[in-house]
Design an enzyme around this catalytic site. Structure first.
Site, PDB file in Angstrom:
ATOM      1  N   GLU A  24       0.909  -1.219  -0.003  1.00 43.20           N
ATOM      2  CA  GLU A  24      -0.042   0.080  -0.005  1.00 43.20           C
ATOM      3  C   GLU A  24       0.716   1.304  -0.123  1.00 43.20           C
ATOM      4  OE1 GLU A  24      -3.216   0.250   2.778  1.00 43.20           O
ATOM      5  OE2 GLU A  24      -4.447  -1.098   1.718  1.00 43.20           O
ATOM      6  N   HIS A  40      10.343 -26.428   0.168  1.00 43.40           N
ATOM      7  CA  HIS A  40       9.706 -27.574  -0.372  1.00 43.40           C
ATOM      8  C   HIS A  40       8.476 -27.205  -1.006  1.00 43.40           C
ATOM      9  CE1 HIS A  40      12.337 -30.475   1.949  1.00 43.40           C
ATOM     10  NE2 HIS A  40      12.203 -29.558   2.773  1.00 43.40           N
ATOM     11  N   LYS A  74     -13.778   0.954  -2.338  1.00 36.51           N
ATOM     12  CA  LYS A  74     -14.542   1.107  -1.083  1.00 36.51           C
ATOM     13  C   LYS A  74     -15.579   1.903  -1.415  1.00 36.51           C
ATOM     14  CE  LYS A  74     -10.765   1.584   2.669  1.00 36.51           C
ATOM     15  NZ  LYS A  74     -10.283   2.588   3.421  1.00 36.51           N
TER      16      LYS A  74
END
Length: 402
Positions: free
Chosen positions: A267, A289, A391
């Site tokens: 951000e 792995h 938003k």
């Protein structure tokens, strides 16, 4: 003690790593960058005071509750999660950082509401995910005829907003998020310190570790300024096409620190279309792995930062063999060496041990590093305009359905 070893960057082909001349050409710019950061009027490194009000409140109420539920998202939750996972604690803390209905249902089913304290964290008081959680749990508390001001605490704007207004009207305990500190830089405010204090973490020691790192952050001496060193290596390596940064702690307890850092980097630096570094997390030795094949033989587009622990404070022996402490160290060095031989940029942050002081130091280290990194790119590391559009669309769609 926290230190950085970036010598492996000098051992690989200069087209992928660093030369001494490249590093030296930036060593004298710390004062200039500190001046620019100061002009941005950000408080993350100025609020490292003794949090007496938080400690007093926590000491008065912490024995009254079986569960402490943090309702927040992003920077309002990631720091508390990191603290919970990294440090010994009472086990009371639940961090509800999502609106997944199944998750909310399961938490509802496990809570004894008479013995639960909800911490509602939203600076604006309008974060839709957090306000939705608040409304849901407040209704549950009221249905059980419990006093709201005994089961809720707000952490919000110092003066304004719906949560501040509600707290004042209903005598609900409330703690401020300073005006000049954004969510992802707020872990050393009440946002992180209150949940930590309520589960028995020594927040004085957290602050002490942060203060020591702050001294390094403000130092104009390159050899002392660890945040600047990390920002510089990350910036220079990014200029060579390494657009992904992998944080790989060799400690299970620090994996959530990498989650917290992921938001901080994404951000803060993802700006202006062509500026940004994509954060990725890995866990040593687990992800040797699952990811090391890509890191060794895939695109050479990553800087890998290991975090190693010098002293785990425990030692467990493998029957008929070495200790687990030795084995994890051997495996980390093998991973490091293989990457270096393949010209894959990597560096190591060493933490003496995992404790309150070191965690506080790591928080300030990375917040300071990101502040410097923003100045390298000549961007504002402290805003987030790219988040606002989604938003607003969410809020508009919710209004249509309500």
């Amino acid at each position: 003690m926290i230190k950085l070893d970036y010598n492996n960057l000098f051992k690989i082909d200069p087209s992928h790593g660093l030369s001494e001349d490249e590093l030296n050409s930036y060593k004298d710019r710390i004062a200039e960058f500190l001046e620019k950061i100061e002009k941005r009027d950000q408080g993350f490194y100025k609020i490292l005071d003794n949090p007496e009000e938080i400690k007093t409140f926590a000491n008065e109420v912490k024995n009254n509750y079986e569960h402490i539920v943090v309702c927040g998202i992003g920077g309002s939750a990631l720091g508390a999660t990191c603290l919970k996972e990294a440090l010994p604690n009472s086990g009371k803390l639940i961090v509800l950082d999502n609106i997944d209905p199944q998750l909310i249902h399961e938490i509802d089913q496990k809570l004894n509401y008479e013995k639960t304290l909800f911490i509602i964290i939203s600076k604006s008081g309008t974060t839709i995910e957090t306000t939705s959680q608040y409304k849901y749990f407040r209704q549950k508390v009221e249905e059980k005829n419990l006093k709201v001001n005994k089961h809720f605490v707000f952490i919000t704007d110092p003066e304004k907003g719906i949560l501040r207004e509600t707290a004042n009207n209903e005598n609900i305990p409330v703690f401020p998020i300073p005006e000049n500190i954004g969510g992802r830089f707020s872990v050393l405010t009440a946002v992180g310190l209150l949940p930590a204090a309520l589960i028995g973490i020594n927040i004085d020691k957290l602050i002490e570790g942060a203060k020591k790192m702050c001294e390094k952050f403000l130092s104009e001496n390159f050899e002392e300024n660890l945040p600047y060193q990390i920002a510089l290596t990350q910036y220079l390596i990014n200029q060579k096409g390494k657009n992904i940064h992998v944080m790989m702690p060799y400690s299970h307890k620090l994996f959530k620190l990498a989650d917290w850092y992921r938001q901080l980097l994404a951000e803060s630096i993802g700006k202006n279309i062509d500026t940004g570094i994509t954060p990725a997390n890995a866990l040593g030795v687990t992800d040797q792995h699952s990811q090391s094949q890509l890191y060794n033989d895939g695109p050479n587009d990553k800087l890998i930062t290991f975090i190693e622990i010098a002293d785990f404070k425990v030692e467990e022996k493998i029957p008929g063999s070495i200790t687990f402490n030795q084995l994890i160290d051997i495996e980390k060095k093998a991973t490091e060496e293989s990457l270096t031989k393949k010209d894959r940029p990597n560096q190591t942050i060493t933490v003496n041990s995992i404790c309150e002081e070191s965690i506080g130091g790591l928080f300030l280290l990375f917040e300071g590093q990101i502040a410097f990194l923003g100045e390298f790119y000549n961007i504002n590391a402290f805003d987030q305009p790219g988040v606002e559009l989604s938003k607003q669309i969410t809020k508009n769609n919710v209004k249509q359905l309500s």
